[in-house]
Design a protein around this motif. Structure first.
Motif, mmCIF file in Angstrom:
data_model
loop_
_atom_site.group_PDB
_atom_site.id
_atom_site.type_symbol
_atom_site.label_atom_id
_atom_site.label_comp_id
_atom_site.label_asym_id
_atom_site.label_seq_id
_atom_site.Cartn_x
_atom_site.Cartn_y
_atom_site.Cartn_z
ATOM 1 N N ALA A 24 79.521 66.622 16.778
ATOM 2 C CA ALA A 24 80.257 65.358 17.331
ATOM 3 C C ALA A 24 79.466 64.620 18.435
ATOM 4 O O ALA A 24 78.590 65.478 19.243
ATOM 5 C CB ALA A 24 81.539 65.946 18.193
ATOM 6 N N CYS A 25 79.364 63.385 18.416
ATOM 7 C CA CYS A 25 78.747 62.612 19.333
ATOM 8 C C CYS A 25 79.643 61.413 19.541
ATOM 9 O O CYS A 25 79.790 60.497 18.930
ATOM 10 C CB CYS A 25 77.523 62.364 18.934
ATOM 11 N N PHE A 26 80.524 61.569 20.585
ATOM 12 C CA PHE A 26 81.495 60.770 21.037
ATOM 13 C C PHE A 26 80.544 59.166 20.987
ATOM 14 O O PHE A 26 81.057 58.196 20.574
ATOM 15 C CB PHE A 26 82.078 60.821 22.019
ATOM 16 N N THR A 27 79.713 59.397 21.940
ATOM 17 C CA THR A 27 79.040 58.218 22.223
ATOM 18 C C THR A 27 78.334 57.352 21.058
ATOM 19 O O THR A 27 78.302 56.174 21.030
ATOM 20 C CB THR A 27 77.913 58.437 23.434
ATOM 21 N N GLY A 28 77.615 58.252 20.253
ATOM 22 C CA GLY A 28 76.881 57.680 18.896
ATOM 23 C C GLY A 28 77.850 57.274 17.927
ATOM 24 O O GLY A 28 77.640 56.392 17.215
ATOM 25 N N ASP A 29 78.861 58.056 17.527
ATOM 26 C CA ASP A 29 79.717 58.191 16.307
ATOM 27 C C ASP A 29 80.723 57.094 16.563
ATOM 28 O O ASP A 29 80.925 56.507 15.534
ATOM 29 C CB ASP A 29 80.367 59.513 16.175
ATOM 30 N N LYS A 36 71.153 55.514 22.455
ATOM 31 C CA LYS A 36 70.539 56.632 22.930
ATOM 32 C C LYS A 36 69.995 57.841 21.991
ATOM 33 O O LYS A 36 69.283 58.524 22.279
ATOM 34 C CB LYS A 36 71.217 57.273 24.233
ATOM 35 N N CYS A 37 70.733 57.652 20.917
ATOM 36 C CA CYS A 37 70.502 58.922 20.021
ATOM 37 C C CYS A 37 70.646 58.214 18.499
ATOM 38 O O CYS A 37 70.903 56.814 18.329
ATOM 39 C CB CYS A 37 71.446 59.855 20.026
ATOM 40 N N ASP A 38 70.745 58.904 17.367
ATOM 41 C CA ASP A 38 70.719 58.228 16.126
ATOM 42 C C ASP A 38 71.924 58.876 15.471
ATOM 43 O O ASP A 38 72.075 58.955 14.028
ATOM 44 C CB ASP A 38 69.448 58.783 15.457
ATOM 45 N N CYS A 39 72.835 59.511 16.040
ATOM 46 C CA CYS A 39 73.950 60.185 15.454
ATOM 47 C C CYS A 39 74.941 59.327 14.519
ATOM 48 O O CYS A 39 75.474 59.711 13.560
ATOM 49 C CB CYS A 39 75.023 60.888 16.654
ATOM 50 N N GLY A 40 75.113 57.999 15.261
ATOM 51 C CA GLY A 40 76.205 57.100 14.348
ATOM 52 C C GLY A 40 75.659 56.958 13.142
ATOM 53 O O GLY A 40 76.160 57.155 12.138
ATOM 54 N N ASN A 47 79.338 67.223 30.265
ATOM 55 C CA ASN A 47 78.125 67.657 30.722
ATOM 56 C C ASN A 47 76.681 66.796 30.111
ATOM 57 O O ASN A 47 75.605 66.558 30.639
ATOM 58 C CB ASN A 47 77.931 69.196 30.162
ATOM 59 N N LYS A 48 77.271 66.421 28.836
ATOM 60 C CA LYS A 48 76.032 65.369 28.044
ATOM 61 C C LYS A 48 76.027 64.099 29.077
ATOM 62 O O LYS A 48 74.704 63.587 29.116
ATOM 63 C CB LYS A 48 76.451 65.203 26.617
ATOM 64 N N MET A 49 76.869 63.546 29.676
ATOM 65 C CA MET A 49 76.817 62.377 30.581
ATOM 66 C C MET A 49 76.074 62.766 31.759
ATOM 67 O O MET A 49 75.328 61.838 32.206
ATOM 68 C CB MET A 49 78.293 61.869 30.699
HETATM 69 ZN ZN LIG Z 1 74.443 61.157 19.462
#
Ligand SMILES: [Zn+2]
Ligand SMILES: Nc1nc2c(ncn2[C@@H]2O[C@H](COP(=O)(O)OP(=O)(O)OP(=O)(O)O)[C@@H](O)[C@H]2O)c(=O)[nH]1
Length: 359
Positions: free
Chosen positions: A218-223, A229-233, A265-267
């Protein structure tokens, strides 16, 4: 018959207590202690600790940042100074102000007695997705202390147990998706009260053949938010699109946000990244390992769904190795190279350099 909570239920209760700032009582190694999460300690409770032999327990990674030796290997126990206020406790646990106000000590490490309740406390704070740091106060009689203050009592051994909690299928239902009309969502709920996990099944994959699979963390920010900042979405949507195109596949959506440290914690890690630290350094400064995910959950879900062989969509060879060590056969690693942009190029480069990801 008793209606009292069993060991697993007590641990779930302990996690909730610590999140709210309520201490728990942990016994182990012939000792008993009151354990508070540093992050949620209140001024009133800290005041009550004056004159006690309280210590703050920190992980080896946080200890390294503060430049103290981790005498207990994976952790260190530092005496709480008599004049320590809440700001001191929080600054020990939280690296946010490390650069502006470095915590210099001198620190006095406790090296005698058992570190077991401390280790259990840190494991619980991690499981509660809090900063991995706790205040530990020895008590003479754990049972009496728990009874007097109406606190959850548990053994260090139970909090440190490493068996995977059973994952129960709750429900599955048809879910037509952009990528395929033949989508199905399965919900799994762990026995230990932790986060649920999901499986998206596309088509009807042949259980006798390797299935195209993605273990997505799970990546709330990316998904959801489209973070750059990441490639998750793009990875999430790319994996589903590939499964749709092939007509079959399974995507596990594992609620292990932030590589298992939780969104708050990720934030905190993102905020440290704005101070110049990379993704791995930020995790370490917070007191975490690079990757706190438990890959057994994904392996177990695949097994529960009837899959034993996978063609794994990932750029992370460690993920392949971890799944194989959990008894699954990875017949092929299928690269998933989508979503690179100017904001995440550094993040992807760090993952390649430090975590073995393939660019
Ligand atoms: Zn992500
Ligand atoms: N702690 C932390 N987690 C992050 C950060 N950026 C993304 N994440 C989380 O990392 C997880 C995705 O893991 P990655 O390391 O990007 O990739 P992977 O799953 O190991 O490998 P792939 O299968 O190739 O995607 C998600 O849970 C994200 O929320 C970060 O800077 N710090």
């Amino acid at each position: 018959m008793t209606f009292a909570p069993n060991t697993t239920e007590r641990i779930a209760r302990a996690r909730a207590d610590l999140r709210m700032g309520v201490p728990v009582v942990i016994t182990g190694g012939g000792a008993a202690a009151l354990v508070f999460a540093a992050e949620t300690l209140t001024p009133a409770r800290l005041d009550e600790l004056r004159g006690t032999d309280a210590v703050i327990a920190l992980t080896e990674q946080r200890a390294a940042t503060l430049k103290v030796a981790a005498y207990d290997g994976d952790l260190v126990r530092l005496t709480l100074p008599q004049d320590a206020d809440l700001a001191w406790v929080q600054a020990m646990a939280d690296p946010a102000d490390d650069l502006r106000r470095p915590m210099k000590g001198p620190f006095t490490a406790q090296r005698t007695g058992t570190p077991l309740p401390h280790r259990a406390g840190i494991a619980l704070t991690k499981a509660a997705r809090l900063l991995p740091a706790c205040i530990v106060v020895p008590v003479a009689d754990g049972i009496a202390t728990a009874r007097r203050h109406d606190l959850t009592l548990l053994t260090a051994e139970s909090a440190l147990a490493t068996t995977l909690s059973p994952l129960d299928p709750v429900i599955s239902a048809r879910l037509p998706l952009d990528v395929s009309d033949a989508g199905r969502l399965h919900i799994f709920r762990p026995d230990d009260g932790a986060e649920e996990h999901y499986a998206v099944e596309i088509g009807t994959p042949d259980r006798a053949q390797p299935v195209l699979a993605r273990l997505h963390s799970a990546c709330f920010t990316g998904d959801l938010l489209g973070s750059l900042k990441c490639d998750c979405g793009p990875q999430l949507r790319g994996a589903l699109a590939q499964m749709g195109a092939e007509g079959a596949g399974v995507l596990l959506y594992l609620n292990q946000e932030g590589r298992g440290i939780g969104l708050a914690n990720k934030m905190r890690a993102y905020s440290l990244q704005d101070q110049g630290f990379d993704t791995v350094e930020a995790n370490h400064r917070l007191g975490f390992a690079d990757d706190e995910r438990d890959f057994r959950i994904g392996a177990e879900l695949l097994r529960k769904l009837g899959f034993s062989q996978v063609r794994l969509l990932t750029n992370n060879p460690a993920k392949v190795a971890k799944l194989e060590s959990c008894g699954l056969t990875v017949t092929e690693r299928v690269p998933l190279k989508v979503g690179e942009n100017r904001h995440n190029a550094g993040y992807l480069a760090t993952k390649a350099a430090k975590s073995g990801h393939l660019l």
